[in-house]
Design an enzyme around this catalytic site. Sequence first.
Site, PDB file in Angstrom:
ATOM      1  N   LYS A   1    -111.213  73.275 -35.270  1.00  0.00           N
ATOM      2  CA  LYS A   1    -109.863  72.693 -35.329  1.00  0.00           C
ATOM      3  C   LYS A   1    -109.510  72.475 -36.785  1.00  0.00           C
ATOM      4  O   LYS A   1    -110.393  72.396 -37.641  1.00  0.00           O
ATOM      5  CB  LYS A   1    -109.832  71.346 -34.604  1.00  0.00           C
TER       6      LYS A   1
HETATM    7  P1  NAD Z   1     -95.403  70.499 -29.517  1.00  0.00           P
HETATM    8  O1  NAD Z   1     -95.303  70.173 -30.953  1.00  0.00           O
HETATM    9  O2  NAD Z   1     -94.785  71.746 -28.991  1.00  0.00           O
HETATM   10  O3  NAD Z   1     -94.792  69.297 -28.638  1.00  0.00           O
HETATM   11  C1  NAD Z   1     -95.181  67.967 -28.794  1.00  0.00           C
HETATM   12  C2  NAD Z   1     -94.246  67.092 -27.962  1.00  0.00           C
HETATM   13  O4  NAD Z   1     -94.681  65.725 -28.078  1.00  0.00           O
HETATM   14  C3  NAD Z   1     -92.796  67.125 -28.434  1.00  0.00           C
HETATM   15  O5  NAD Z   1     -91.931  67.004 -27.325  1.00  0.00           O
HETATM   16  C4  NAD Z   1     -92.693  65.851 -29.302  1.00  0.00           C
HETATM   17  O6  NAD Z   1     -91.380  65.346 -29.414  1.00  0.00           O
HETATM   18  C5  NAD Z   1     -93.583  64.924 -28.497  1.00  0.00           C
HETATM   19  N1  NAD Z   1     -94.069  63.797 -29.293  1.00  0.00           N
HETATM   20  C6  NAD Z   1     -94.563  63.817 -30.543  1.00  0.00           C
HETATM   21  N2  NAD Z   1     -94.890  62.564 -30.935  1.00  0.00           N
HETATM   22  C7  NAD Z   1     -94.598  61.759 -29.895  1.00  0.00           C
HETATM   23  C8  NAD Z   1     -94.709  60.365 -29.676  1.00  0.00           C
HETATM   24  N3  NAD Z   1     -95.176  59.560 -30.634  1.00  0.00           N
HETATM   25  N4  NAD Z   1     -94.323  59.872 -28.479  1.00  0.00           N
HETATM   26  C9  NAD Z   1     -93.846  60.688 -27.527  1.00  0.00           C
HETATM   27  N5  NAD Z   1     -93.711  62.020 -27.653  1.00  0.00           N
HETATM   28  C10 NAD Z   1     -94.093  62.539 -28.834  1.00  0.00           C
HETATM   29  O7  NAD Z   1     -96.961  70.444 -29.198  1.00  0.00           O
HETATM   30  P2  NAD Z   1     -97.720  71.105 -27.974  1.00  0.00           P
HETATM   31  O8  NAD Z   1     -98.209  72.426 -28.378  1.00  0.00           O
HETATM   32  O9  NAD Z   1     -96.895  70.957 -26.745  1.00  0.00           O
HETATM   33  O10 NAD Z   1     -99.012  70.170 -27.892  1.00  0.00           O
HETATM   34  C11 NAD Z   1     -98.986  68.923 -27.221  1.00  0.00           C
HETATM   35  C12 NAD Z   1    -100.423  68.450 -26.995  1.00  0.00           C
HETATM   36  O11 NAD Z   1    -101.121  69.436 -26.231  1.00  0.00           O
HETATM   37  C13 NAD Z   1    -101.257  68.253 -28.260  1.00  0.00           C
HETATM   38  O12 NAD Z   1    -102.133  67.175 -28.049  1.00  0.00           O
HETATM   39  C14 NAD Z   1    -102.027  69.540 -28.389  1.00  0.00           C
HETATM   40  O13 NAD Z   1    -103.240  69.377 -29.105  1.00  0.00           O
HETATM   41  C15 NAD Z   1    -102.304  69.810 -26.924  1.00  0.00           C
HETATM   42  N6  NAD Z   1    -102.611  71.213 -26.647  1.00  0.00           N
HETATM   43  C16 NAD Z   1    -101.732  72.202 -26.968  1.00  0.00           C
HETATM   44  C17 NAD Z   1    -102.037  73.515 -26.636  1.00  0.00           C
HETATM   45  C18 NAD Z   1    -101.075  74.645 -26.888  1.00  0.00           C
HETATM   46  O14 NAD Z   1    -101.362  75.764 -26.444  1.00  0.00           O
HETATM   47  N7  NAD Z   1     -99.952  74.424 -27.522  1.00  0.00           N
HETATM   48  C19 NAD Z   1    -103.265  73.816 -26.029  1.00  0.00           C
HETATM   49  C20 NAD Z   1    -104.130  72.781 -25.706  1.00  0.00           C
HETATM   50  C21 NAD Z   1    -103.788  71.482 -26.027  1.00  0.00           C
END
Ligand code: NAD
Length: 419
Positions: free
Chosen positions: A107
């Site tokens: 990561k």
């Molecule tokens: P992203 O940046 O596309 O979306 C994040 C979302 O969370 C947005 O809607 C944002 O407004 C919201 N957010 C941010 N801070 C916030 C807060 N303090 N309170 C409430 N909402 C908040 O990110 P993503 O890719 O959707 O990832 C989200 C989570 O999923 C992360 O923890 C990431 O590590 C995990 N994840 C993502 C993937 C992937 O393929 N993108 C895979 C596995 C895990």
Amino acid sequence: MSQFEHTPRECTKTFLENALEVLGVESELAYLLETPHRTVEVELPLRRDNGDLAVYHGFRVQHDDSRGPFKGGLRYHPHLNADHAQGLASLMTWKTALMGVPMGGAKGGINCDPNELSIGELERLTKQFATRIAAIIGPAQDIPAPDVATSGREMAWIYDLYTQLNGHHPDVVTGKPLELGGSEGRVEATGYGVAWITEAACKARDITMDSARIAIQGFGNVGSHAARYLAERGARIVAVSDVGGGLYNSQGLDIDVLLDEVENNDGKSLSVSEIQGSGDAIDNQELLSLDVDVLIPAALGAAINRDNVDNINADMVVEAANLPVTCDADASLRERGVMVIPDILANAGGVVVSYLEWVQNRQGQHWPEDSVNQTLTRHLDAAWRAIRQRTSEEDFRLAAYSVAAERVIQTKTLRGFLL
Ligand code: NAD
């Protein structure tokens, strides 16, 4: 969140140790399994568009590669630090092992707020970062992917920089745009997996999809696709939120309308809370305390922590984000009989399709979306069945870590430890 709560690395360590204790693993091996193989921190000077000099820090933590090359995302977030990246890198080791993907865990990212940077600044910063970690990444060594606030755009920049140094290598990063060797289904894969696992977990608790009431925190890549797939399966998504706040409708929100409004806002980012007429405005803490069948934290880590865990009213928490439930809160949820579906299972769809993208790149192929989704579903199903065979007490986290740790220990033992 309370300042005395455990850090991300401490939480992953606690989850792993619980499993290693059940497996009876000796302390030296336990230490080896917890400790990252390598932590790299690089200084990143950036000449801003206005001429000012800014200095950021980039991180790449390579946790374990006994099952294959290191694999894990890059996030751009002001709070990213080495401890955080170490905890998330360890999580990736257990996630790839649980999903039967022949890769390890890594990561990283940059401690910047991307909202404060222009696209030109982001490209220069990303390429500066790629230059400084180029020696430790590579298609057979360490393959980054998108995470919070990064996407195919940043992967394309890293691919370009790496290719300039080493020749054509689309397999150095995954989550690329389709035009550059990205895989069909990669963007939606994590949300698809969240929905698939949520449905399986609901079945295990005799909750039918058309009776399920679900709240989702985070409406980015993972949250929005999970919402769409779950709504398609008949579930009522009663609340969603993002960093700007949320919306609640006891009859269920129209997810297609929300997606349409968020996506078609002249390229400006719009919070779901600003969409009129769909539901009542709620804040993120209110969303987390809703009385629902399933709560899906899909934003950032530590959303459910020591301070707010007593307010959780859901029967089941599906960890779509990474480490959204701290280890302190996890113990409390378990005591109260709340079923927790751990991140290393719930959000693993993304890394499975990342692996499939890497396979396609190495074979010079491009598979249709239904082949990708069929293979993804096979991996999800196999992991779910391995966990169900392991646990009768519904401690899914313990079962998931036990299955994953056993697989990593097996490969480490086969390869041997001596030079
Ligand atoms: P992203 O940046 O596309 O979306 C994040 C979302 O969370 C947005 O809607 C944002 O407004 C919201 N957010 C941010 N801070 C916030 C807060 N303090 N309170 C409430 N909402 C908040 O990110 P993503 O890719 O959707 O990832 C989200 C989570 O999923 C992360 O923890 C990431 O590590 C995990 N994840 C993502 C993937 C992937 O393929 N993108 C895979 C596995 C895990």
